[in-house]
Write an enzyme that holds these catalytic residues in place. Structure first.
Site: not given
Ligand code: PEP
Ligand code: MG
Length: 754
Positions: A362, A603, A627, A674
């Site tokens: 992140h 995910e 994920d 996303c």
């Molecule tokens: C993902 O897992 O692709 C996502 C967009 O969520 P995050 O990166 O915040 O876990």
């Molecule tokens: Mg995620």
């Protein structure tokens, strides 16, 4: 030769530094054996090179500059054999490699001895002779004995970090620390090292700029903690048990103790800053208690450490308040928190370097969202010694240069200029529709929320927000934000983008997004309590958040609500009930709240195979490929060691996405992506081919992705997908896509990391 040997060994062992030892040794050995040259090459395993580290006989200015590929030339041959090579005429040997810039062409005789430790070659000790003759057995055993001595000195220097220091000598280094590319771009700036707050073990030693100022700061910290403790004791006096009261007394006595103060002062005077002097003193005192047999006394070691942490916290607060932020700050740390990033004014934040994590952590996503170049997983980063150093961060390749040489700097200035040129070309796409050459529109949305910016970049370019991560407002505080505070926060985002849709995701903490005030201790956090699993167990947190979102959307009606980490249909059913309940309650309270469209994130692999069942329950699906990739490939997205296995172009990921789209179509639902994959121009073409309806990405990807989509037909994207699906590895897919983009003149967008 016994006497010279003894003398040289002694000199090596007593030298103040490894460099000093090597410089002395090459001169002494050359004289003792009557050679014309003695040199030491050290192995740099990161870059698979040997570096000329000391010489008597070759050109002095070649030291540190001459680097030979690990497996080439005679030095490479000594390494490969892990044995002595003794040649009367090096020139006639097939492995001879002429090295320019050393002046070595005048020498024929060659003796190379590997410097070995634990079966690893740490370097090579080399003798050269002008005339063609092999060295005698005596000389060979002399050199082998010395090489063994050197091995111990080199191993010690490696473990103390001295070897790294030698690489960063002033005057400029071409050496770089290797990590993983995490956010593209090139940053020039000054290192600002950050540590976890109040963690004594993380405090490094550091030479203070002004010892008196450090002593004064320490005194002030002691006074502040004394006042804190006295205040606490008097507030809690009536409820404290006797043993707790005794602890307060013990702390007070320690704070007043001359021994503690005098020891810290002494360490500061000896050349350490207050935080380092405190750590050393506290650890020494605590260690005495740790060794005691009596359990009660052993516990006192913890009390000493607790007190040390309180004083440290005060010192850190003082340092954070008084240290001016360099105008081009590069944050460096083992792990950098959202709070530490938020402490640096955005205009001063030039780059980020972290010794842990990977490009899908992140922190990396946050850096990309802010457009700040970053390298993560820089495992060998000597964090404690970088404060104030000049750095270049190459976010495309994950490299960090410390005190770079003028030539490295010039090269990177050229690359940065290329970047500016590419950005200027992309600017021409601003305002144009994102559609294929045959007129198929693929809306691009913005991922935001992890970044605390007032007006996120890319507002005008995006069709709205495809993913608003709500974790940041929770992460940078010391308690859960109230409903009204959350309303203000979400209202700002919804207003900024209205009438365009804003997809706000409910809290997705856990994994690598901890809340300081809601600690979760798990051995396997990514498979543990995170996302919807937490909020399902804590409906009070979930309902407060949903109420805030619904209230914020009143009159704007552009809210879409997204549920993270869905694994079962029950989770969706429960969440939908809670959302409806929140909406009804608000209406009962007189608010004009309406049920927003609700979507789920795909995910978890289980959700891929139940996409149709999930789609039946909600309005849309959004694939979180970050994920999904980690769970499909069983690769922790935050783990540097397995980062090379993490690949969202893996054919298994592509097939999973096709399954999701097919499942959504059964109920005529839209599917967006996303995860970070959506912002990668190579992957975006494949996602178009798969048939996803929209992409959502960091601002930095919007124009690049638009560039590729506008130069492809949908039919061509489908054809490329078919070719990609015949590949068996992610790398093969990547090659297919790179050549396809190069064919249409978009090679500039797909250089590593771009
Ligand atoms: C993902 O897992 O692709 C996502 C967009 O969520 P995050 O990166 O915040 O876990
Ligand atoms: Mg995620």
């Amino acid at each position: 030769m016994l006497e010279p040997l003894r003398r040289i060994v002694q000199a090596v062992n007593q030298a103040a530094s490894l460099q000093h030892a090597l410089d002395t040794l090459v001169g002494d050995v050359k004289r003792a054996v009557g050679a014309d040259v003695c040199s030491v090459y050290l192995t740099d395993p990161d870059h698979r090179e040997h570096v000329l580290q000391a010489t008597d006989g070759l050109r002095a200015d070649a030291v540190g500059r001459v680097r030979l590929p690990l497996n080439r030339g005679l030095i490479g041959w000594v390494t490969e054999r892990a044995d002595v090579v003794n040649l009367d005429d090096a020139y006639t040997h097939p492995r001879y490699l002429r090295v320019h810039d050393t002046g070595e062409e005048r020498f024929h005789g060659f003796l190379g001895a590997p410097i070995m430790r634990n079966r690893k070659v740490l370097g090579v000790l080399v003798l050269r002779q002008r005339e063609a003759r092999a060295f005698s057995d005596d000389v060979v055993s002399f050199v082998v004995t010395l090489a063994a001595q050197l091995a111990a000195a080199i191993a010690l220097a490696r473990s103390t970090g001295e070897l790294d220091r030698m690489r960063f000598q002033d005057g400029g280094s071409e050496h770089f620390l290797s990590g993983l590319p995490a956010s593209p771009g090139i940053a020039f700036g000054t290192a600002r090292v950050v540590y976890p707050a109040a963690d004594l073990d993380a405090v490094p030693d550091r030479v203070p700029a002004d010892a008196d100022a450090e002593i004064a700061a320490f005194r002030a910290a002691i006074d502040a903690v004394t006042t804190d403790i006295a205040g606490l004791a008097s507030r809690l006096g009536h409820v404290l048990r006797d043993e707790d009261r005794a602890l307060f007394d013990a702390w007070r006595l320690m704070l007043e103790s001359e021994a503690l103060t005098a020891e810290v002062h002494e360490r500061i005077r000896a050349g350490n800053w207050a935080q380092g002097a405190l750590r050393a003193t506290i650890c020494e005192h605590a260690a005495v208690f740790d060794l005691m047999d009596d359990a009660y006394l052993r516990e006192r070691g913890c009390d000493v450490r607790d007190l040390g942490r309180q004083v440290l916290m005060r010192l850190q607060q003082r340092d954070a308040a008084t240290d001016a932020t360099p105008p081009r700050t590069i944050l460096v740390g083992d792990e950098i928190s959202a709070m530490q990033i938020a402490d640096v004014p955005l205009e001063s934040l030039a780059g980020i370097v972290s010794s842990r994590g990977s490009s899908s952590s992140h922190m990396a996503i946050l850096a990309r969202g802010m457009g700040v170049p970053a390298a993560m997983g820089v495992a060998e980063c000597p964090v404690g010694r970088l404060e104030g150093r000049e750095l270049i961060v190459d976010g495309y390749r994950g490299r960090v240069y410390v005190s770079p040489s003028p030539s490295v700097r010039a090269e990177y200035e050229r690359l940065a200029a290329d970047d500016r040129e590419l950005s200027a070309e992309l600017e021409e796409l601003r305002g144009l529709r994102c559609e294929t050459t045959d007129g198929h529109a693929l809306p691009l949305y913005l991922n935001t929320g992890l970044v605390s910016e007032q007006r996120p970049h890319g507002i005008e370019e995006s069709a709205g927000v495809g993913l608003y991560r709500t974790e940041l407002p929770f992460m940078v505080r010391d308690r859960f934000p109230s409903e009204s505070r959350q309303v203000e926060h979400y209202r700002r985002v919804l207003e900024t983008f209205a009438p365009r849709p804003v997809t706000i995701r409910t809290l997705d903490i856990g994994g690598d997004k901890p809340l300081p005030y809601f600690p979760i201790e798990e051995s396997n956090p990514f498979l543990g309590w995170r996302g919807i699993r937490i909020t399902r167990d804590h409906p009070e947190i979930f309902i407060t958040q949903v109420r805030a979102m619904l209230r914020a959307a009143i009159g704007l009606e552009n809210l879409k609500l997204l549920l993270p980490m869905i694994t079962t249909v029950d989770e969706v059913d429960d969440a939908l009930l809670l959302i409806e309940r929140a909406c009804d309650e608000l209406c009962d309270e007189g608010y004009d709240a309406v049920m927003p469209p609700v979507g789920v994130m795909i995910e978890v692999p289980a959700a891929v195979y139940q996409a149709d069942a999930l789609a039946r329950r909600v309005s849309f699906l959004s694939v979180g490929t970050n994920d999904l990739t980690q769970y499909l490939l069983a690769v922790d997205r935050n783990n540097t060691h397995v980062a090379s296995l993490y690949d969202d172009l893996h054919p298994a990921v592509l097939r999973a996405l096709m399954t999701v789209v097919a499942g959504a179509r059964v109920h005529d639902r839209e599917v967006g992506v996303c995860g970070e994959m959506a912002g990668d121009p190579l992957a975006a073409v494949l996602l178009l081919g798969i048939g996803v309806d929209s992409l959502s990405m960091s601002a930095s990807g919007l124009l690049r992705v638009k560039g590729v989509i506008r130069s492809m037909s949908r039919a061509r994207a489908r054809e490329l997908l078919r070719t990609a699906l015949q590949c068996e590895t992610g790398n093969a897919v990547r090659q297919v896509m790179i050549s396809a983009l190069e064919d249409v003149g978009l090679g500039g967008l797909v250089r590593p990391g771009r």
